[in-house]
Design a protein around this motif. Structure first.
Motif, PDB file in Angstrom:
ATOM      1  N   ARG A 284       0.866  -1.175   0.000  1.00 33.05           N
ATOM      2  CA  ARG A 284       0.000   0.000   0.000  1.00 33.05           C
ATOM      3  C   ARG A 284       0.896   1.215   0.000  1.00 33.05           C
ATOM      4  O   ARG A 284       1.861   1.300   0.762  1.00 33.05           O
ATOM      5  CB  ARG A 284      -0.893   0.025   1.237  1.00 33.05           C
ATOM      6  N   HIS A 285       0.574   2.165  -0.883  1.00 32.13           N
ATOM      7  CA  HIS A 285       1.431   3.340  -1.023  1.00 32.13           C
ATOM      8  C   HIS A 285       0.571   4.540  -1.364  1.00 32.13           C
ATOM      9  O   HIS A 285      -0.445   4.389  -2.058  1.00 32.13           O
ATOM     10  CB  HIS A 285       2.466   3.080  -2.131  1.00 32.13           C
ATOM     11  N   SER A 286       0.977   5.716  -0.909  1.00 34.81           N
ATOM     12  CA  SER A 286       0.179   6.913  -1.186  1.00 34.81           C
ATOM     13  C   SER A 286       0.359   7.387  -2.627  1.00 34.81           C
ATOM     14  O   SER A 286      -0.414   8.202  -3.119  1.00 34.81           O
ATOM     15  CB  SER A 286       0.563   8.036  -0.219  1.00 34.81           C
ATOM     16  N   ALA A 287       1.369   6.866  -3.312  1.00 33.66           N
ATOM     17  CA  ALA A 287       1.606   7.287  -4.694  1.00 33.66           C
ATOM     18  C   ALA A 287       0.953   6.308  -5.657  1.00 33.66           C
ATOM     19  O   ALA A 287       1.239   5.111  -5.618  1.00 33.66           O
ATOM     20  CB  ALA A 287       3.101   7.379  -4.968  1.00 33.66           C
ATOM     21  N   SER A 288       0.072   6.821  -6.522  1.00 35.29           N
ATOM     22  CA  SER A 288      -0.533   5.970  -7.550  1.00 35.29           C
ATOM     23  C   SER A 288       0.570   5.393  -8.423  1.00 35.29           C
ATOM     24  O   SER A 288       1.472   6.110  -8.846  1.00 35.29           O
ATOM     25  CB  SER A 288      -1.483   6.799  -8.419  1.00 35.29           C
ATOM     26  N   GLY A 289       0.524   4.097  -8.666  1.00 29.76           N
ATOM     27  CA  GLY A 289       1.508   3.490  -9.560  1.00 29.76           C
ATOM     28  C   GLY A 289       2.694   2.862  -8.851  1.00 29.76           C
ATOM     29  O   GLY A 289       3.481   2.158  -9.484  1.00 29.76           O
ATOM     30  N   ALA A 290       2.821   3.089  -7.538  1.00 28.33           N
ATOM     31  CA  ALA A 290       3.954   2.511  -6.817  1.00 28.33           C
ATOM     32  C   ALA A 290       4.016   0.985  -6.962  1.00 28.33           C
ATOM     33  O   ALA A 290       5.095   0.435  -7.187  1.00 28.33           O
ATOM     34  CB  ALA A 290       3.914   2.921  -5.341  1.00 28.33           C
ATOM     35  N   PRO A 291       2.883   0.279  -6.854  1.00 33.35           N
ATOM     36  CA  PRO A 291       2.949  -1.185  -7.016  1.00 33.35           C
ATOM     37  C   PRO A 291       3.430  -1.608  -8.403  1.00 33.35           C
ATOM     38  O   PRO A 291       4.109  -2.623  -8.546  1.00 33.35           O
ATOM     39  CB  PRO A 291       1.500  -1.643  -6.779  1.00 33.35           C
ATOM     40  N   HIS A 292       3.091  -0.821  -9.435  1.00 32.12           N
ATOM     41  CA  HIS A 292       3.575  -1.136 -10.778  1.00 32.12           C
ATOM     42  C   HIS A 292       5.098  -1.068 -10.833  1.00 32.12           C
ATOM     43  O   HIS A 292       5.753  -1.920 -11.428  1.00 32.12           O
ATOM     44  CB  HIS A 292       3.000  -0.151 -11.806  1.00 32.12           C
ATOM     45  N   ARG A 293       5.660  -0.023 -10.220  1.00 33.70           N
ATOM     46  CA  ARG A 293       7.109   0.114 -10.205  1.00 33.70           C
ATOM     47  C   ARG A 293       7.714  -1.068  -9.459  1.00 33.70           C
ATOM     48  O   ARG A 293       8.656  -1.692  -9.920  1.00 33.70           O
ATOM     49  CB  ARG A 293       7.520   1.423  -9.500  1.00 33.70           C
ATOM     50  N   LEU A 294       7.113  -1.375  -8.324  1.00 31.94           N
ATOM     51  CA  LEU A 294       7.615  -2.458  -7.477  1.00 31.94           C
ATOM     52  C   LEU A 294       7.638  -3.786  -8.240  1.00 31.94           C
ATOM     53  O   LEU A 294       8.571  -4.575  -8.112  1.00 31.94           O
ATOM     54  CB  LEU A 294       6.721  -2.562  -6.239  1.00 31.94           C
ATOM     55  N   ALA A 295       6.609  -3.979  -9.062  1.00 34.14           N
ATOM     56  CA  ALA A 295       6.492  -5.251  -9.781  1.00 34.14           C
ATOM     57  C   ALA A 295       7.668  -5.469 -10.737  1.00 34.14           C
ATOM     58  O   ALA A 295       7.994  -6.601 -11.076  1.00 34.14           O
ATOM     59  CB  ALA A 295       5.174  -5.303 -10.550  1.00 34.14           C
ATOM     60  N   ASN A 296       8.305  -4.368 -11.147  1.00 33.35           N
ATOM     61  CA  ASN A 296       9.455  -4.513 -12.036  1.00 33.35           C
ATOM     62  C   ASN A 296      10.745  -4.828 -11.288  1.00 33.35           C
ATOM     63  O   ASN A 296      11.754  -5.147 -11.896  1.00 33.35           O
ATOM     64  CB  ASN A 296       9.666  -3.215 -12.834  1.00 33.35           C
ATOM     65  N   TRP A 297      10.709  -4.656  -9.969  1.00 31.63           N
ATOM     66  CA  TRP A 297      11.949  -4.811  -9.208  1.00 31.63           C
ATOM     67  C   TRP A 297      12.032  -6.118  -8.436  1.00 31.63           C
ATOM     68  O   TRP A 297      13.096  -6.496  -7.994  1.00 31.63           O
ATOM     69  CB  TRP A 297      12.096  -3.643  -8.211  1.00 31.63           C
ATOM     70  N   VAL A 298      10.922  -6.758  -8.201  1.00 35.99           N
ATOM     71  CA  VAL A 298      10.964  -7.987  -7.391  1.00 35.99           C
ATOM     72  C   VAL A 298      10.519  -9.177  -8.228  1.00 35.99           C
ATOM     73  O   VAL A 298       9.765  -9.029  -9.192  1.00 35.99           O
ATOM     74  CB  VAL A 298      10.075  -7.880  -6.124  1.00 35.99           C
ATOM     75  N   ARG A 299      10.991 -10.357  -7.835  1.00 36.02           N
ATOM     76  CA  ARG A 299      10.646 -11.559  -8.570  1.00 36.02           C
ATOM     77  C   ARG A 299       9.310 -12.148  -8.108  1.00 36.02           C
ATOM     78  O   ARG A 299       8.647 -12.846  -8.842  1.00 36.02           O
ATOM     79  CB  ARG A 299      11.753 -12.598  -8.433  1.00 36.02           C
ATOM     80  N   GLY A 300       8.971 -11.888  -6.839  1.00 37.70           N
ATOM     81  CA  GLY A 300       7.724 -12.428  -6.302  1.00 37.70           C
ATOM     82  C   GLY A 300       6.507 -11.738  -6.893  1.00 37.70           C
ATOM     83  O   GLY A 300       6.618 -10.814  -7.696  1.00 37.70           O
ATOM     84  N   SER A 301       5.325 -12.199  -6.482  1.00 34.64           N
ATOM     85  CA  SER A 301       4.086 -11.581  -6.937  1.00 34.64           C
ATOM     86  C   SER A 301       3.797 -10.334  -6.114  1.00 34.64           C
ATOM     87  O   SER A 301       4.013 -10.313  -4.906  1.00 34.64           O
ATOM     88  CB  SER A 301       2.917 -12.552  -6.751  1.00 34.64           C
ATOM     89  N   VAL A 302       3.317  -9.297  -6.786  1.00 30.45           N
ATOM     90  CA  VAL A 302       2.960  -8.065  -6.095  1.00 30.45           C
ATOM     91  C   VAL A 302       1.443  -7.937  -6.079  1.00 30.45           C
ATOM     92  O   VAL A 302       0.788  -8.111  -7.111  1.00 30.45           O
ATOM     93  CB  VAL A 302       3.593  -6.831  -6.780  1.00 30.45           C
ATOM     94  N   VAL A 303       0.890  -7.683  -4.903  1.00 30.85           N
ATOM     95  CA  VAL A 303      -0.541  -7.440  -4.784  1.00 30.85           C
ATOM     96  C   VAL A 303      -0.735  -6.003  -4.327  1.00 30.85           C
ATOM     97  O   VAL A 303      -0.197  -5.591  -3.298  1.00 30.85           O
ATOM     98  CB  VAL A 303      -1.194  -8.409  -3.767  1.00 30.85           C
TER      99      VAL A 303
END
Lengths: 207, 306
Positions: free
Chosen positions: B106-125
């Motif tokens: 959970r992040h206050s910035a829209s799109g943060a999970p999208h960025r995160l998904a490019n950096w980690v190998r696991g699944s991002v929810v």
């Protein structure tokens, strides 16, 4: 027909491909298993003096393992009722969330888990499945049962035992022992799921 | 199914239905059980990465992961390396090095999970990012509607309130449309986003006109900070025009339900007697949140990691 599989018989080359059990054969095998369950329930009934009139059947719960163990359990219950007039409790226990091969084979959709209102605590639970192969489904089912309650005794009924166990598990009730090679597939079709009753042996090429 | 759940659009109709069916089976399997725990995710690690305060969503995800026997690590920005200035990327790489199989963010910035998904190998929810999306909330809402009304196809859902700032509204419009429901948004014009005309939803400004044609009314929380920012003249006026009180509830069809994602402002967007009525699903939504998130975690993390 042997009660427990002879390991020497369940090694390759296996059975000839084709229809192993016809619709009439399946009905006859299910009838025989129902009679065996009635006998077993009587011999294993609780010795507290209760429920003697129904031959221990009130104590019995048939728990089917989806997909085809579930209709098989219902059929066995229907035949037991036809033979004795006693309605036996039936349930289903989905084992998907207990499997140890999810990482290898990926996730899949879940099937229902439904237990009788009285639960399974202190009762004689008979797990029902269509084919006994590696034994891993049964192991998962035993784990699931442990979370669902504490039965007095757990037994296993399968329509077909095809050998190749990977775990120290055996069935208490076997419809038919079938020697197979690992390369073969045993397909059980039941009218409730597949529209027809039959057991087929095929060479594994479909997958 | 895709490897991450970042927005409602990541789920097509089959995926979304699979999540709801899985949640229903889990619910049924766990009902009345003493041991409400499944071994499915044993040995997997789920990190709850919360840059924004949240009680119910974090607890819901934590409970969901624990009921599936995953190891759960809670990371909140307060009192962590983030307060020392660590960037999202460095935090992500740290989690990656520790071997997280799933990251709930959970992040206050829209799109943060999208960025995160490019950096980690696991699944991002995505557990809520800025004013963008909150897909698991939409899933649990859809699950609740289906549970109460027995279907989603053709169900008329009216979403009322601050659509502009609501990630719940955004995710719900997308998912409910995917599942065949008909969505109407009702809000003051100042609280509707630019471009709402291109959303797969009807737009209206009059709550009283929409209610008789609604099978579901979903009230959005009025966020306190908006009340002073001139989006509407006063709290009282908002409440009078867009609040759901007993009189308005009476205008609903007989089997219609009232939903709220929580936390609610009683007396503001929803009257106490409505929140506590039999039509209200607010408590069910919380319970359904756990089973829906279990379904999501099972489907994303249960299989092989690619």
């Amino acid at each position: 027909m042997a009660r427990s599989p002879d390991p020497a018989r369940s090694t390759p080359p296996g059975s000839a491909p084709g229809t192993l059990l016809s619709s009439a054969d399946v009905a006859r095998v299910v009838d025989r298993m129902a009679h065996q369950l009635i006998e077993r329930a009587a011999s294993l009934r609780p010795d507290d003096g209760s429920d003697q009139a129904d031959g221990g059947l009130a104590d019995l719960v048939l728990v089917g393992i989806p997909t085809r163990g579930a209709p098989l359990a219902r059929r066995l219950a229907a035949r037991i009722e036809a033979f004795t007039g006693v309605a036996v409790d039936v349930g289903t226990a989905d084992i998907t969330l207990y499997r140890d091969d999810l990482r290898l084979r990926g996730v899949r959709a879940l099937e229902p888990t439904v237990l009788p209102d009285d639960g399974i605590d202190g009762r004689l639970v008979v797990l029902v499945d269509d084919v006994l192969f590696s034994g891993r489904s049964v192991r998962a089912a035993l784990d699931a049962l442990r979370d669902l309650g504490r039965p007095r005794s757990v037994q296993l009924a399968v329509l077909v035992d095809r050998g190749h166990r990977e775990l120290p598990i055996r069935a208490d009730f076997v419809g038919k022992n079938v020697p197979t090679s690992r390369a073969q597939q045993v397909r059980v079709h039941l009218a409730e799921v597949d529209g027809v009753d039959e057991v087929l042996v095929t060479e594994r090429d479909a997958e | 199914m895709k490897r991450h759940l970042l927005e409602a659009a990541d789920l097509d109709r089959d995926d979304a239905t699979l999540v709801l069916d899985t949640a229903a089976q889990i619910d049924q399997a766990l009902a009345g059980r003493e041991v409400k725990k499944l071994p499915t995710l044993r040995g997997r690690t789920v990190v709850n990465l919360f840059y924004e305060d949240s009680t119910r969503t974090r607890i819901s995800f934590e409970l969901a992961a624990k009921r599936l026997s995953a190891d759960v690590i809670n990371f909140s920005a307060k009192g962590s390396s983030v307060s020392k200035g660590e960037s999202l990327k460095d935090t992500a790489l740290t989690l990656e090095a520790m071997g997280a199989d799933g990251v709930v963010v959970r992040h206050s910035a829209s799109g943060a999970p999208h960025r995160l998904a490019n950096w980690v190998r696991g699944s991002v929810v995505n557990a809520g990012d800025g004013t963008h999306e909150h897909p698991t909330q939409a899933l649990l809402d859809a699950y609740t509607i289906r549970q109460r009304l027995g279907r989603l196809d053709g169900v008329r859902v009216t979403i009322v309130g601050d659509v502009l700032h609501s990630r719940v509204a955004r995710s719900n419009v997308g998912l409910l449309h995917t599942l065949g429901a008909e969505v109407t948004l009702v809000a003051p014009p100042t609280l509707l986003p630019v471009g709402v005309g291109s959303w797969p939803a009807h737009v209206g400004y009059d709550l009283d006109a929409a209610l008789p044609k609604s099978d579901v009314v979903m009230m959005l929380r009025v966020q306190a900070e908006r009340m002073n920012a001139s989006f509407f003249p006063s709290a009282r006026e908002y409440s009078r025009r867009y609040g759901l009180d007993a009189r308005r509830m009476a205008a609903l069809p007989d089997d219609a339900i009232v939903m709220h994602p929580g936390p609610m402002n009683r007396g503001m967007e929803i009257a106490a007697e409505v929140a506590d009525s039999v039509r209200s699903t607010i408590v069910e939504q919380v319970a359904n949140g756990v089973s829906t998130r279990m379904a999501v975690l099972y489907l994303l993390l249960g299989g092989s990691p690619q």
